[in-house]
Design a protein around this motif. Structure first.
Motif, PDB file in Angstrom:
ATOM      1  N   ILE A 132       0.559  -1.042  -0.408  1.00 39.27           N
ATOM      2  CA  ILE A 132      -0.241  -0.483   0.339  1.00 39.27           C
ATOM      3  C   ILE A 132       0.646   1.243  -0.048  1.00 39.27           C
ATOM      4  N   GLN A 133       0.528   2.461  -0.612  1.00 39.24           N
ATOM      5  CA  GLN A 133       0.907   4.048  -0.299  1.00 39.24           C
ATOM      6  C   GLN A 133      -0.281   4.681   1.112  1.00 39.24           C
ATOM      7  N   VAL A 134       0.848   5.293   1.468  1.00 38.21           N
ATOM      8  CA  VAL A 134       0.109   6.191   2.670  1.00 38.21           C
ATOM      9  C   VAL A 134      -0.315   7.744   1.982  1.00 38.21           C
ATOM     10  N   SER A 135      -1.294   8.213   2.394  1.00 34.60           N
ATOM     11  CA  SER A 135      -2.345   9.092   1.619  1.00 34.60           C
ATOM     12  C   SER A 135      -2.828   9.958   3.081  1.00 34.60           C
ATOM     13  N   GLY A 136      -1.978  10.579   3.605  1.00 36.12           N
ATOM     14  CA  GLY A 136      -2.797  11.566   4.405  1.00 36.12           C
ATOM     15  C   GLY A 136      -2.115  11.316   5.678  1.00 36.12           C
ATOM     16  N   ALA A 143       5.491   3.981   2.050  1.00 39.71           N
ATOM     17  CA  ALA A 143       5.064   2.715   1.039  1.00 39.71           C
ATOM     18  C   ALA A 143       4.437   1.576   2.770  1.00 39.71           C
ATOM     19  N   GLY A 144       4.080   1.087   2.429  1.00 40.86           N
ATOM     20  CA  GLY A 144       4.383  -0.411   3.203  1.00 40.86           C
ATOM     21  C   GLY A 144       3.553  -1.328   2.866  1.00 40.86           C
ATOM     22  N   ALA A 156      -6.353   0.501   9.955  1.00 39.96           N
ATOM     23  CA  ALA A 156      -5.240  -1.486   9.140  1.00 39.96           C
ATOM     24  C   ALA A 156      -3.480  -0.655  10.167  1.00 39.96           C
ATOM     25  N   LYS A 157      -2.850  -2.623  10.013  1.00 33.86           N
ATOM     26  CA  LYS A 157      -1.469  -2.024  11.106  1.00 33.86           C
ATOM     27  C   LYS A 157      -0.580  -2.427   9.811  1.00 33.86           C
ATOM     28  N   VAL A 158      -0.449  -1.500   9.432  1.00 32.92           N
ATOM     29  CA  VAL A 158       1.032  -1.280   8.114  1.00 32.92           C
ATOM     30  C   VAL A 158       1.953  -1.340   8.738  1.00 32.92           C
ATOM     31  N   ASN A 159       3.093  -2.056   8.077  1.00 30.27           N
ATOM     32  CA  ASN A 159       4.406  -1.782   7.571  1.00 30.27           C
ATOM     33  C   ASN A 159       4.654  -1.246   6.918  1.00 30.27           C
TER      34      ASN A 159
END
Length: 180
Positions: A132-136, A143-144, A156-159
């Motif tokens: 994914i890409q973080v937006s905001g 990216a994660g 969502a928990k994202v690395n």
């Protein structure tokens, strides 16, 4: 619960001993569950923000309370709900004249970011393991990889890769965009 009952629930501010905000939140949530008062006390929040600190040349992200000494609560004020909140250990009172609860305006609630627009349901087009890409937010552009998805909290928990290492962060669904 009828719609008019739901509309009556408003956000209020309670004053707590400094450093007891999370304890007060947990105690109120437990009392609400034990007494079956979910219709009267609907949400308890301790707003936090992510802060980047530089310690010994390493950047660390920690959460800082936006309003130390205060807890926000969405409730319908009745004698019972007022009593439960007011008599919670660590609560010194409601913010308002003579400790009488005064509801926050819709604008104040929006400015504090306590209640995101919930009128629309986000379509989740990602799943565990997706890139994914973080937006905001503070991690905008990072990216994660999705590690966990919590539909109830819409998180969502994202690395994400930060400072050369994998760092787990919790993001709201609207901050996550699947990379095609």
């Amino acid at each position: 619960m009828s719609m008019s009952e739901q509309e009556q629930a408003k956000w209020y501010v309670i004053h707590t001993y400094s450093g007891h905000e999370n304890k007060v939140k947990a105690t109120i949530e437990k009392a609400v569950a034990n007494r079956g008062m979910e219709d009267l006390i609907q949400d308890v929040a301790v707003p936090v923000e992510d802060v980047v600190e530089n310690k010994n040349g390493k950047e660390k992200i920690r959460q800082r309370k936006v309003f130390p000494g205060y807890v926000l609560i969405k409730m319908i004020v009745t004698d019972e709900s007022w009593y439960v909140v007011r008599n919670t250990k660590g609560v010194t009172g409601f913010v308002g004249p003579n400790s009488k609860p005064v509801a926050l305006t819709a604008e104040e609630v929006e400015n504090m970011g306590v209640e995101k627009q919930k009128s629309f349901d986000l379509v989740v087009d990602f799943s565990i393991g997706d890139k994914i890409q973080v937006s905001g937010g503070p991690f905008d552009g990072f990216a994660g990889t999705i590690e966990e998805i919590n539909h109830d909290k819409k998180h969502a928990k994202v690395n994400i890769s930060m400072f050369g290492r994998e760092t787990p962060v919790e993001l709201e669904f609207y901050q996550v965009k699947k990379v095609k």
